[in-house]
Design an enzyme around this catalytic site. Structure first.
Site, mmCIF file in Angstrom:
data_model
loop_
_atom_site.group_PDB
_atom_site.id
_atom_site.type_symbol
_atom_site.label_atom_id
_atom_site.label_comp_id
_atom_site.label_asym_id
_atom_site.label_seq_id
_atom_site.Cartn_x
_atom_site.Cartn_y
_atom_site.Cartn_z
ATOM 1 N N LYS A 112 0.823 -1.102 -0.082
ATOM 2 C CA LYS A 112 0.198 -0.188 0.092
ATOM 3 C C LYS A 112 0.920 1.411 0.213
ATOM 4 O O LYS A 112 1.863 1.277 0.583
ATOM 5 C CB LYS A 112 -0.763 0.130 1.263
ATOM 6 C CG LYS A 112 -1.482 1.505 1.598
ATOM 7 C CD LYS A 112 -2.638 1.312 2.521
ATOM 8 C CE LYS A 112 -3.054 2.783 3.167
ATOM 9 N NZ LYS A 112 -4.268 2.666 4.110
ATOM 10 N N LYS A 162 0.896 5.226 0.956
ATOM 11 C CA LYS A 162 0.181 6.288 1.392
ATOM 12 C C LYS A 162 0.510 7.558 0.681
ATOM 13 O O LYS A 162 1.647 7.900 0.305
ATOM 14 C CB LYS A 162 0.748 6.628 2.947
ATOM 15 C CG LYS A 162 0.421 7.679 3.448
ATOM 16 C CD LYS A 162 -1.283 7.871 3.551
ATOM 17 C CE LYS A 162 -1.951 6.972 4.224
ATOM 18 N NZ LYS A 162 -3.181 7.022 4.299
ATOM 19 N N ASP A 184 -3.586 5.378 -1.425
ATOM 20 C CA ASP A 184 -4.582 5.803 -0.485
ATOM 21 C C ASP A 184 -4.296 7.328 -0.268
ATOM 22 O O ASP A 184 -3.426 7.761 0.674
ATOM 23 C CB ASP A 184 -4.183 5.087 0.872
ATOM 24 C CG ASP A 184 -5.402 5.843 2.010
ATOM 25 O OD1 ASP A 184 -6.272 6.669 1.529
ATOM 26 O OD2 ASP A 184 -5.139 5.658 3.115
ATOM 27 N N ASN A 210 -6.223 9.605 0.923
ATOM 28 C CA ASN A 210 -7.117 9.927 2.095
ATOM 29 C C ASN A 210 -7.809 11.157 1.787
ATOM 30 O O ASN A 210 -7.953 12.378 2.292
ATOM 31 C CB ASN A 210 -6.028 10.546 3.156
ATOM 32 C CG ASN A 210 -5.470 9.476 4.119
ATOM 33 O OD1 ASN A 210 -4.197 9.092 4.038
ATOM 34 N ND2 ASN A 210 -6.289 8.647 4.696
ATOM 35 N N GLU A 225 -8.075 3.398 -2.464
ATOM 36 C CA GLU A 225 -8.569 3.728 -1.094
ATOM 37 C C GLU A 225 -8.694 5.022 -0.723
ATOM 38 O O GLU A 225 -7.778 6.092 -1.188
ATOM 39 C CB GLU A 225 -7.387 3.254 -0.070
ATOM 40 C CG GLU A 225 -8.018 3.379 1.353
ATOM 41 C CD GLU A 225 -6.755 2.757 2.313
ATOM 42 O OE1 GLU A 225 -6.131 1.894 2.103
ATOM 43 O OE2 GLU A 225 -6.666 3.357 3.430
ATOM 44 N N ASN A 253 -11.607 4.059 4.818
ATOM 45 C CA ASN A 253 -11.648 4.407 6.387
ATOM 46 C C ASN A 253 -12.010 5.796 6.664
ATOM 47 O O ASN A 253 -11.772 6.312 7.778
ATOM 48 C CB ASN A 253 -10.360 4.046 6.953
ATOM 49 C CG ASN A 253 -8.923 4.732 6.525
ATOM 50 O OD1 ASN A 253 -8.501 4.490 5.522
ATOM 51 N ND2 ASN A 253 -8.799 5.806 7.228
ATOM 52 N N ASP A 307 -11.548 -0.693 11.923
ATOM 53 C CA ASP A 307 -10.351 -0.237 12.879
ATOM 54 C C ASP A 307 -11.458 -0.781 14.113
ATOM 55 O O ASP A 307 -11.862 0.221 14.497
ATOM 56 C CB ASP A 307 -10.137 0.962 12.773
ATOM 57 C CG ASP A 307 -8.657 1.280 13.542
ATOM 58 O OD1 ASP A 307 -8.777 1.081 14.604
ATOM 59 O OD2 ASP A 307 -7.784 2.003 13.154
ATOM 60 N N HIS A 342 -7.725 -1.020 8.939
ATOM 61 C CA HIS A 342 -7.174 0.186 8.848
ATOM 62 C C HIS A 342 -6.182 0.253 10.006
ATOM 63 O O HIS A 342 -6.044 -0.422 10.924
ATOM 64 C CB HIS A 342 -8.160 1.416 8.921
ATOM 65 C CG HIS A 342 -7.568 2.790 9.277
ATOM 66 N ND1 HIS A 342 -7.516 3.185 10.706
ATOM 67 C CD2 HIS A 342 -6.879 3.609 8.666
ATOM 68 C CE1 HIS A 342 -6.795 4.130 10.817
ATOM 69 N NE2 HIS A 342 -6.562 4.662 9.635
ATOM 70 N N ASN A 380 -3.079 2.986 12.336
ATOM 71 C CA ASN A 380 -2.286 4.115 12.559
ATOM 72 C C ASN A 380 -1.077 3.509 13.450
ATOM 73 O O ASN A 380 -1.110 2.438 13.667
ATOM 74 C CB ASN A 380 -3.285 5.138 13.322
ATOM 75 C CG ASN A 380 -4.111 5.992 12.755
ATOM 76 O OD1 ASN A 380 -3.633 6.529 11.800
ATOM 77 N ND2 ASN A 380 -5.178 5.872 13.150
HETATM 78 O O1 GKR Z 1 -0.476 7.556 9.781
HETATM 79 O O2 GKR Z 1 -0.013 9.316 8.338
HETATM 80 C C1 GKR Z 1 -0.797 8.188 8.757
HETATM 81 C C2 GKR Z 1 -1.917 7.644 7.853
HETATM 82 O O3 GKR Z 1 -2.316 8.722 7.152
HETATM 83 C C3 GKR Z 1 -3.150 7.490 8.927
HETATM 84 O O4 GKR Z 1 -3.392 8.469 9.895
HETATM 85 C C4 GKR Z 1 -4.500 7.131 8.256
HETATM 86 O O5 GKR Z 1 -5.542 7.153 9.343
HETATM 87 O O6 GKR Z 1 -3.450 4.982 7.625
HETATM 88 C C5 GKR Z 1 -4.628 5.688 7.622
HETATM 89 C C6 GKR Z 1 -5.071 5.393 6.211
HETATM 90 O O7 GKR Z 1 -5.323 4.546 5.864
HETATM 91 O O8 GKR Z 1 -5.966 6.353 5.848
HETATM 92 MG MG MG Z 2 -6.823 4.929 4.620
#
Ligand code: GKR
Ligand code: MG
Length: 439
Positions: free
Chosen positions: A207, A209, A238, A240, A263, A286, A310, A337, A339
């Site tokens: 995955k 980010k 993802d 976000n 995602e 999520n 989660d 999900h 953190n």
């Molecule tokens: O830890 O930076 C991070 C992630 O962006 C996290 O805060 C997210 O909640 O991992 C998470 C996600 O899948 O959105």
């Molecule tokens: Mg996410």
């Protein structure tokens, strides 16, 4: 912080609740909300019965949650830890209903009640497991698998702020130790990060980010990963929710041949539904379907195909099993999900993951990015990308008191009271502001 009472009733009763905020070393991970600070906050909860059985749990910590948890702790003194429905009812009646809007716009959930339920429920399940001498997974209906698969979770990682890339102390580091200490901001560096992480932990899905750089840069990273790993390693990305609908459709079309799911490309259930319909690829979330109150509209508009649950945010392990039943009923998949977290949360995720029906996707975890641990025996092991369901009654992990004290001291020393990635980000980009939608 101790909250305790004496009682002379029969059967186990909760006599004490101990809430310990801790701060764990966290690397400078970039995400749509900014940059991870040098420490991530967690809260460790211990519930002790009058016959001195201790149940433990771990949740994302912040000062507001900890304060509410203190009052919740007082409310459950004298209660039977087996009576989780009564405990839940009591807490709901006292705190009132929490509106979905309290989740906030951040990639992580900011509601208080769900965290409180989760921490109390998991610690009580740990107690129950110890009393009846069965693992927590057996309290969730039993094990469907012995090992729970996780995915490699890649992060862009700059230099200049956030955690001090403390692993840099070892100039001769190789493999994952080196990748963890290296900054990684372009596709080639992200491929190196992925190779090192997959080699070390045996992960078989990856995955990224995203939502950090202009989308084309992140798409280039995905294609570089696909080129390196080939079609047998499923990829996900993802951002976000920071892409516009048009952006998600444009880049989603490019990604379609190489990803297993997309995602949270966009924000909100309606926008997710538009993107899903247009792209005809599985969408996961999520962020847009994050509570039971969101389910009716999720089903109505078909906002996602996979809910990334989660247990910290859905109110515990039983609630997550309830969510699994809903997903099964409506033909949705369920995965998880994550953190930044330690081994107590990981153990709870693994018990839940072992009990979930139809687990088709490897779960998320930040665990490889953490170096601290709070359980006896140190960090849990991944074999071939999976974690074995802990043996022994309850969660199967116990608190290392010395480690707990040291991590609590970190909490006191670091002075952080909540996660705020924007502030950390401003140290490398002055004036940087979080935007709910950026591209
Ligand atoms: O830890 O930076 C991070 C992630 O962006 C996290 O805060 C997210 O909640 O991992 C998470 C996600 O899948 O959105
Ligand atoms: Mg996410």
């Amino acid at each position: 912080m101790n909250i305790s009472a004496n009682n002379n009733n029969h059967g186990p009763r909760i006599k004490e609740v101990i809430i310990t905020p801790i701060a764990i070393v966290d690397p400078p991970l970039l995400n749509a909300a900014g940059l991870h600070a040098p420490y991530a906050l967690r809260t460790i909860v211990e519930i002790i019965t009058d016959d001195n059985i201790t149940g433990i749990s771990e949740i994302p910590g912040n000062a507001a949650i900890n304060e509410a948890l203190e009052s919740a702790g007082q409310m459950i003194i004298g209660k039977d830890p087996f009576q989780l429905n009564q405990i839940r009812e009591k807490l709901t009646n006292s705190f009132g209903k929490e509106h979905i809007s309290e989740r906030g716009l951040t990639p992580w959930d900011q509601r208080k009640l769900v965290h409180i339920f989760s921490s109390i429920e998991v610690a009580c399940l740990d107690i129950i497991g110890k009393v009846i001498e069965r693992p927590v997974v057996d309290l969730l209906g039993g094990k469907l698998r012995d090992r729970v698969p996780f995915a490699a979770y890649l992060f862009y990682k700059p230099e200049g702020a956030g955690g001090k890339l403390e692993f840099k102390t070892d100039e001769h580091a190789t493999g994952w130790a080196k990748a963890r200490q290296a900054s990684a901001v372009n596709p080639a560096e992200m491929v190196e990060q992925a190779k090192a992480m997959c080699k070390e932990f045996g992960f078989k899905s990856i995955k990224l980010k995203a939502g950090v750089y202009e989308p084309q840069v992140e798409i280039d990273t995905m294609f570089a990963l696909h080129k390196e790993f080939g079609p047998d390693i499923p990829l996900r990305i993802d951002p976000n929710g920071v892409w516009e609908v048009e952006t998600a459709i444009k880049y989603g079309r490019m990604l379609k041949p190489i990803i297993e799911y997309l995602e949270d490309p966009v924000r909100g259930q309606e926008n997710m539904a538009i993107v899903g319909k247009e792209l005809q690829i599985p969408l996961a979330t999520n962020m847009c379907t994050t509570s039971f109150d969101d389910i009716p509209n999720s089903i109505k508009v078909h906002s996602e195909d996979i809910i990334l649950s989660d247990h910290h945010f859905w109110g515990g392990l039983h609630a997550s099993m309830g969510l699994a039943a809903i997903c099964e009923t409506f033909g949705r998949d369920l995965s998880m999900h994550s953190n930044s977290h330690l081994g107590i949360s990981l153990a709870a995720m693994v018990h839940l993951g072992a009990a979930l029906p139809n687990l088709r996707y490897a779960l998320d975890t930040h665990y490889p990015w953490q170096s601290d641990e709070v359980i006896i025996g140190g960090r849990l092991k991944f074999e071939d990308g999976a974690v074995k369901v802990p043996e022994g009654p309850g969660l199967g992990v116990e608190l290392d008191r010395e480690a707990l004290a040291a991590l609590h001291q970190n909490y006191i020393d670091c002075g952080l009271t909540k996660r705020d990635d924007e502030i950390e980000m401003q140290k490398i980009e002055p004036g940087w502001k979080f935007k709910a939608v950026r591209w």
